[in-house]
Design a protein around this motif. Structure first.
Motif, PDB file in Angstrom:
ATOM      1  N   UNK A   1       0.849  -1.204   0.000  1.00 10.39           N
ATOM      2  CA  UNK A   1       0.000   0.000   0.000  1.00 10.39           C
ATOM      3  C   UNK A   1       0.882   1.251   0.000  1.00 10.39           C
ATOM      4  N   UNK A   2       0.511   2.257  -0.841  1.00  9.79           N
ATOM      5  CA  UNK A   2       1.279   3.498  -0.930  1.00  9.79           C
ATOM      6  C   UNK A   2       0.461   4.662  -0.392  1.00  9.79           C
ATOM      7  N   UNK A   3       1.184   5.678   0.083  1.00  9.82           N
ATOM      8  CA  UNK A   3       0.528   6.900   0.548  1.00  9.82           C
ATOM      9  C   UNK A   3       0.562   7.902  -0.616  1.00  9.82           C
ATOM     10  N   UNK A   4      -0.613   8.336  -1.075  1.00  6.38           N
ATOM     11  CA  UNK A   4      -0.715   9.192  -2.252  1.00  6.38           C
ATOM     12  C   UNK A   4      -1.486  10.464  -1.897  1.00  6.38           C
ATOM     13  N   UNK A   5      -0.952  11.611  -2.305  1.00  6.15           N
ATOM     14  CA  UNK A   5      -1.642  12.893  -2.126  1.00  6.15           C
ATOM     15  C   UNK A   5      -2.314  13.265  -3.444  1.00  6.15           C
ATOM     16  N   UNK A   6      -3.599  13.591  -3.388  1.00  4.22           N
ATOM     17  CA  UNK A   6      -4.358  14.020  -4.567  1.00  4.22           C
ATOM     18  C   UNK A   6      -4.811  15.460  -4.329  1.00  4.22           C
TER      19      UNK A   6
ATOM     20  N   UNK B   1      -1.116  21.593  -1.007  1.00  2.00           N
ATOM     21  CA  UNK B   1      -0.375  20.427  -1.505  1.00  2.00           C
ATOM     22  C   UNK B   1       1.043  20.405  -0.938  1.00  2.00           C
ATOM     23  N   UNK B   2       1.738  21.554  -0.953  1.00  4.63           N
ATOM     24  CA  UNK B   2       3.111  21.633  -0.423  1.00  4.63           C
ATOM     25  C   UNK B   2       3.116  21.279   1.059  1.00  4.63           C
ATOM     26  N   UNK B   3       2.166  21.835   1.784  1.00  6.70           N
ATOM     27  CA  UNK B   3       2.094  21.595   3.228  1.00  6.70           C
ATOM     28  C   UNK B   3       1.856  20.111   3.546  1.00  6.70           C
ATOM     29  N   UNK B   4       0.924  19.479   2.823  1.00  4.94           N
ATOM     30  CA  UNK B   4       0.616  18.055   3.059  1.00  4.94           C
ATOM     31  C   UNK B   4       1.834  17.191   2.732  1.00  4.94           C
ATOM     32  N   UNK B   5       2.500  17.481   1.612  1.00  7.53           N
ATOM     33  CA  UNK B   5       3.658  16.673   1.212  1.00  7.53           C
ATOM     34  C   UNK B   5       4.758  16.760   2.265  1.00  7.53           C
ATOM     35  N   UNK B   6       5.019  17.964   2.769  1.00  8.59           N
ATOM     36  CA  UNK B   6       6.079  18.119   3.765  1.00  8.59           C
ATOM     37  C   UNK B   6       5.719  17.452   5.096  1.00  8.59           C
ATOM     38  N   UNK B   7       4.436  17.400   5.402  1.00  6.74           N
ATOM     39  CA  UNK B   7       4.010  16.809   6.676  1.00  6.74           C
ATOM     40  C   UNK B   7       3.886  15.292   6.598  1.00  6.74           C
ATOM     41  N   UNK B   8       3.354  14.775   5.458  1.00  6.73           N
ATOM     42  CA  UNK B   8       3.019  13.356   5.362  1.00  6.73           C
ATOM     43  C   UNK B   8       4.083  12.502   4.681  1.00  6.73           C
ATOM     44  N   UNK B   9       5.025  13.140   3.947  1.00  2.00           N
ATOM     45  CA  UNK B   9       6.043  12.387   3.204  1.00  2.00           C
ATOM     46  C   UNK B   9       5.425  11.255   2.377  1.00  2.00           C
ATOM     47  N   UNK B  10       4.588  11.565   1.411  1.00  6.32           N
ATOM     48  CA  UNK B  10       3.885  10.523   0.634  1.00  6.32           C
ATOM     49  C   UNK B  10       4.819   9.824  -0.351  1.00  6.32           C
ATOM     50  N   UNK B  11       4.273   8.811  -0.995  1.00  2.00           N
ATOM     51  CA  UNK B  11       5.023   8.076  -2.011  1.00  2.00           C
ATOM     52  C   UNK B  11       4.778   8.616  -3.416  1.00  2.00           C
ATOM     53  N   UNK B  12       3.706   9.391  -3.578  1.00  2.00           N
ATOM     54  CA  UNK B  12       3.379   9.899  -4.910  1.00  2.00           C
ATOM     55  C   UNK B  12       2.395  11.061  -4.777  1.00  2.00           C
ATOM     56  N   UNK B  13       2.464  12.004  -5.729  1.00  2.00           N
ATOM     57  CA  UNK B  13       1.550  13.146  -5.749  1.00  2.00           C
ATOM     58  C   UNK B  13       0.834  13.182  -7.095  1.00  2.00           C
ATOM     59  N   UNK B  14      -0.505  13.309  -7.045  1.00  5.30           N
ATOM     60  CA  UNK B  14      -1.308  13.544  -8.255  1.00  5.30           C
ATOM     61  C   UNK B  14      -1.878  14.949  -8.113  1.00  5.30           C
TER      62      UNK B  14
ATOM     63  N   UNK C   1      -5.946   5.096 -17.574  1.00  2.00           N
ATOM     64  CA  UNK C   1      -4.634   5.700 -17.820  1.00  2.00           C
ATOM     65  C   UNK C   1      -3.960   6.199 -16.534  1.00  2.00           C
ATOM     66  N   UNK C   2      -4.769   6.794 -15.625  1.00  5.62           N
ATOM     67  CA  UNK C   2      -4.204   7.278 -14.373  1.00  5.62           C
ATOM     68  C   UNK C   2      -3.741   6.108 -13.511  1.00  5.62           C
ATOM     69  N   UNK C   3      -4.559   5.061 -13.404  1.00  2.73           N
ATOM     70  CA  UNK C   3      -4.187   3.892 -12.599  1.00  2.73           C
ATOM     71  C   UNK C   3      -2.893   3.269 -13.132  1.00  2.73           C
ATOM     72  N   UNK C   4      -2.783   3.206 -14.448  1.00  2.00           N
ATOM     73  CA  UNK C   4      -1.593   2.617 -15.074  1.00  2.00           C
ATOM     74  C   UNK C   4      -0.336   3.412 -14.725  1.00  2.00           C
ATOM     75  N   UNK C   5      -0.429   4.773 -14.802  1.00  2.00           N
ATOM     76  CA  UNK C   5       0.732   5.615 -14.502  1.00  2.00           C
ATOM     77  C   UNK C   5       1.094   5.566 -13.019  1.00  2.00           C
ATOM     78  N   UNK C   6       0.091   5.534 -12.154  1.00  2.51           N
ATOM     79  CA  UNK C   6       0.359   5.422 -10.713  1.00  2.51           C
ATOM     80  C   UNK C   6       1.112   4.125 -10.421  1.00  2.51           C
ATOM     81  N   UNK C   7       0.650   3.022 -10.989  1.00  2.83           N
ATOM     82  CA  UNK C   7       1.301   1.725 -10.766  1.00  2.83           C
ATOM     83  C   UNK C   7       2.729   1.730 -11.298  1.00  2.83           C
ATOM     84  N   UNK C   8       2.918   2.326 -12.476  1.00  8.43           N
ATOM     85  CA  UNK C   8       4.264   2.362 -13.081  1.00  8.43           C
ATOM     86  C   UNK C   8       5.239   3.173 -12.232  1.00  8.43           C
ATOM     87  N   UNK C   9       4.822   4.358 -11.808  1.00 12.61           N
ATOM     88  CA  UNK C   9       5.727   5.225 -11.049  1.00 12.61           C
ATOM     89  C   UNK C   9       6.046   4.649  -9.673  1.00 12.61           C
ATOM     90  N   UNK C  10       5.048   4.044  -9.034  1.00 12.03           N
ATOM     91  CA  UNK C  10       5.316   3.422  -7.724  1.00 12.03           C
ATOM     92  C   UNK C  10       6.284   2.251  -7.869  1.00 12.03           C
TER      93      UNK C  10
END
Length: 546
Positions: A1-6, A37-50, A110-119
Motif C-alpha cells: 500500500x502506498x501513501x498518495x496525495x491528490x 499540496x506543499x504543506x501536506x507533502x512536507x508533513x506526510x512524506x507521501x510516495x506519490x503526488x497527483x 490511464x491514471x491507474x496505469x501511470x500510478x502503478x508504473x511510477x510506484x
C-alpha cells in the motif's frame, strides 16, 4: 500500500480520483490548492503526488517545480492531471519536472496505469533519510518562502543569461566580447585573477583577467592550478595561446610569504573538452556555495555565447575571403574587355560606322558601371575585414576639394549646375589618407550632380569647428524623404529618388564613405528637405598641434 496525495480545486474531481486509488488499496490524502499540496507533502512524506494544473494559490507547474527543487522531496514522483492537451502544456510539465502527464477523462485506467508504473519504478528513500535531507517543514509559510526563493533564483539565472547573450550578440567580436564579459563578470564574483580556457579548432586559448594589482607570481600559480583542475592539460602547456586582457594590472613585486590562492573552477558542459572558467583569490572566505553556483551559471551561459561568436567570426572571414576572391577574379577579365573596347573605339583594329560606335559606347558604359560595382564590393569587403590600412599624411583639404570640383566641372556644366567652393582659406591641414578622402568627396559630389536638376547649385565647403574640421557637400536637388534619412548609410540602401533615377548606383557608396570617415576617427551625417536639397557633412579630428 502506498501513501498518495491528490490535489484538485474541484471537490468532485479529487473525490473521484481518491475513490479510484483507494480501491487499489492506497492511502489517499486530499488537498484543494497548491499551497495546501506543499504543506501536506512536507508533513506526510507521501510516495506519490497527483496534482491538477489549474489551481488557486499555486498552479500544478509551480507545485511541481518547488517540490523538485527541495532536497527532501526531489525524488517524489509527480503526475500532473489536466484537461490541457496542447504541446506547450506538455513542454511546461516536463520543464517543471513532472514524471508523468495524464489527461482527465471518465476512464480512470490511464491514471491507474501511470500510478502503478511510477510506484514500481521510482522507489523513494526511507522516511528518516528524507527528513535528514530537507529542513523541518513549517506548513504554508515554508511553501511561500520556497516559492520566493525559487523565483529569486530563476530571475537571477535569467538576468545573468540575458546579459551574457547580449554581450555576444551586440559585439559580434571575440576579443571585444571577452572584455565586455569580464566587465560584467566582476559584478558577479569577487576575484583577483579570473581564467577562461577556451578550446577551438585554432587550439587552446587561455584568457586572463586581473583585478587590482596582482603579482606575476600569482598569475603563474593560477595557471598551474588550472592545469591541476583539468582546465589545461600538460600537453597544452607549450601550445596554449595566452591573452592577458589588462596587463597593466601585473606587478613584478614578490607576493607575501605563506599566501595561497583559493580557487573555484567550473568546466564547460560538465566536460573538460571545451575548457572552463576559474576564479582565484587570497581570501578563501569569499568562495561559498552560492559563489560556486553563480560561477556555474556564468560558465553555462558563456560557453554557447563564445561558440556562437567564434562560429560567426569564422563564417564572416570565409565570406570576406570568398567575396574578395570572386571580385578579384571578375575584375581581371573585365579589365581585358574594357581595354579591348577602348582600342576598338579608337580605331586601332579598323574603322567603325556610327551605329557600331554607338553600341561600342554602350558596352564601354556598362563595363564602367560593372567595374564601379566590383570596386565597391572589394572596398566594402576590405573595410569590413579591417584589411584596409590608411596611409596617413598631412593633407591640404583646400587643394583636395578643389581637385574634386575640377573633376566634376564638365558633368556639372552639361547640366548647367553651378559649383561653388566655400572652403575657409585659413583651414589647417589634417592628418588623413588623401586617396580615401578623395573617394569620400568623389562619392558625395557624384550623388549631388546625379540628383540635382538643371540650373541647380552645388556647394562644397570646409571650416574648423573646435578640435575638428567639418566638410560639407550641399546641393539644391530633389532631397531625401524624412523617413529615409536614417537609412542612407545602410548597405544596399537606396532612397526613393535613387530608385527612380536613371543613374542608379550600387547602394554601397554611402556606407563605404561612412566606414572611411569613421576609420579616420570622424563621423558623417546628412540633412535634407524634399525638393529643397540635401547636405552631407563629415568631420575629421585635427592634429593635437592644431
Amino acid at each position: 500500500m502506498a501513501k498518495i496525495v491528490v490535489v484538485d480545486d474541484s471537490p468532485t474531481q479529487r473525490t473521484n480520483i481518491a475513490l479510484t486509488l483507494g480501491r487499489k488499496g492506497h492511502q489517499v490524502i486530499q488537498g484543494s490548492n497548491g499551497l495546501e499540496a506543499i504543506t501536506i507533502v512536507q508533513k506526510e512524506n507521501p510516495d506519490l503526488l497527483v496534482s491538477d494544473i489549474m489551481m488557486p494559490e499555486l498552479n500544478g507547474y509551480q507545485v511541481c517545480r518547488l517540490l523538485k527543487n527541495d532536497p527532501a522531496t526531489e525524488d517524489l514522483p509527480i503526475i500532473l492531471l489536466t484537461t490541457l492537451d496542447h504541446q506547450e502544456h506538455r513542454f511546461w510539465g516536463r520543464e517543471a519536472g513532472a514524471d508523468s502527464y495524464v489527461l482527465k477523462s471518465a476512464d480512470s485506467a490511464p491514471l491507474e496505469k501511470e500510478v502503478a508504473r511510477l510506484l514500481r519504478e521510482k522507489k523513494r528513500l526511507p522516511e528518516e533519510q528524507r527528513q535528514r535531507k530537507g529542513s523541518p517543514p513549517s506548513g504554508r509559510q515554508r511553501a511561500q518562502t520556497r516559492l520566493t526563493d525559487l523565483l529569486d533564483r530563476l530571475l537571477f539565472e535569467a538576468t545573468v543569461a540575458n546579459r551574457i547573450r547580449e554581450i555576444g550578440r551586440v559585439s559580434g567580436n571575440f576579443d571585444l566580447s571577452l572584455r565586455n564579459f569580464f566587465e560584467f563578470f566582476q559584478e558577479l564574483i569577487d576575484y583577483q585573477i579570473a581564467l577562461l580556457c577556451q578550446r577551438s579548432s585554432a587550439g587552446p586559448l587561455l584568457v586572463i583577467h586581473l583585478r587590482g594589482t596582482v603579482p606575476a607570481a600569482f598569475v603563474e600559480s593560477a595557471k598551474q592550478t588550472a592545469r591541476k583542475e583539468g582546465l589545461l592539460t600538460p600537453k597544452e602547456k607549450e601550445t596554449v595561446q595566452q591573452k592577458i586582457l589588462n596587463p597593466d594590472c601585473l606587478s613584478k613585486e614578490n607576493p607575501a610569504e605563506n599566501v595561497t590562492l583559493a580557487v573555484l573552477s567550473v568546466p564547460f558542459s560538465a566536460s573538460l573538452q571545451e575548457g572552463g572558467l576559474a576564479v582565484f583569490s587570497t581570501n578563501p572566505a569569499l568562495y561559498t556555495e552560492e559563489t560556486s553556483n553563480t560561477l556555474k551559471i556564468a560558465a553555462q551561459e558563456l560557453e554557447p555565447a563564445l561558440k556562437f561568436i567564434l562560429q560567426s567570426e569564422a563564417m564572416e572571414k570565409l565570406k570576406e575571403d570568398f567575396g574578395a576572391m570572386i571580385v578579384h577574379d571578375l575584375r581581371s577579365p573585365l579589365n581585358t574587355m574594357m581595354s579591348s573596347v577602348s582600342m576598338m573605339g579608337e580605331g586601332l583594329v579598323g574603322a567603325f560606322n556610327e551605329e557600331q560606335k554607338k553600341w561600342l559606347a554602350r558596352i564601354q558604359e556598362s563595363g564602367q558601371k560593372m567595374m564601379s560595382l566590383i570596386n565597391d564590393f572589394l572596398d566594402l569587403s576590405k573595410l569590413e575585414a579591417g584589411k584596409i590600412e590608411l596611409v596617413k599624411e598631412e593633407v591640404d583639404l583646400k587643394q583636395l576639394i578643389q581637385n574634386s570640383l575640377d573633376t566634376y566641372a564638365v558633368l556639372a556644366q552639361d547640366k548647367k549646375i553651378s559649383l561653388a567652393n566655400r572652403v575657409d582659406s585659413k583651414l589647417p591641414a589634417v592628418i588623413a589618407d588623401p586617396r580615401r578622402l578623395d573617394q569620400v568627396l568623389t562619392n558625395l559630389l557624384s550623388n549631388s550632380v546625379k540628383f540635382t536638376g538643371e540650373k541647380g547649385t552645388i556647394e562644397v565647403g570646409a571650416s574648423r569647428d573646435g578640435q575638428e574640421t567639418r566638410v560639407w557637400v550641399k546641393d539644391s536637388g530633389v532631397g531625401i524623404q524624412p523617413q529615409e534619412i536614417g537609412l542612407v548609410f545602410e548597405r544596399y540602401r537606396q532612397t526613393t529618388s535613387g530608385k527612380t533615377s536613371k543613374h542608379k548606383g550600387t547602394g554601397l557608396g554611402l556606407m563605404i564613405c561612412k566606414m572611411i570617415v569613421e576609420a579616420h576617427g570622424g563621423k558623417i551625417w546628412v540633412e535634407s528637405e524634399i525638393n529643397k536639397g540635401t547636405t552631407f557633412f563629415f568631420s575629421l579630428p585635427l592634429p593635437t598641434a592644431a
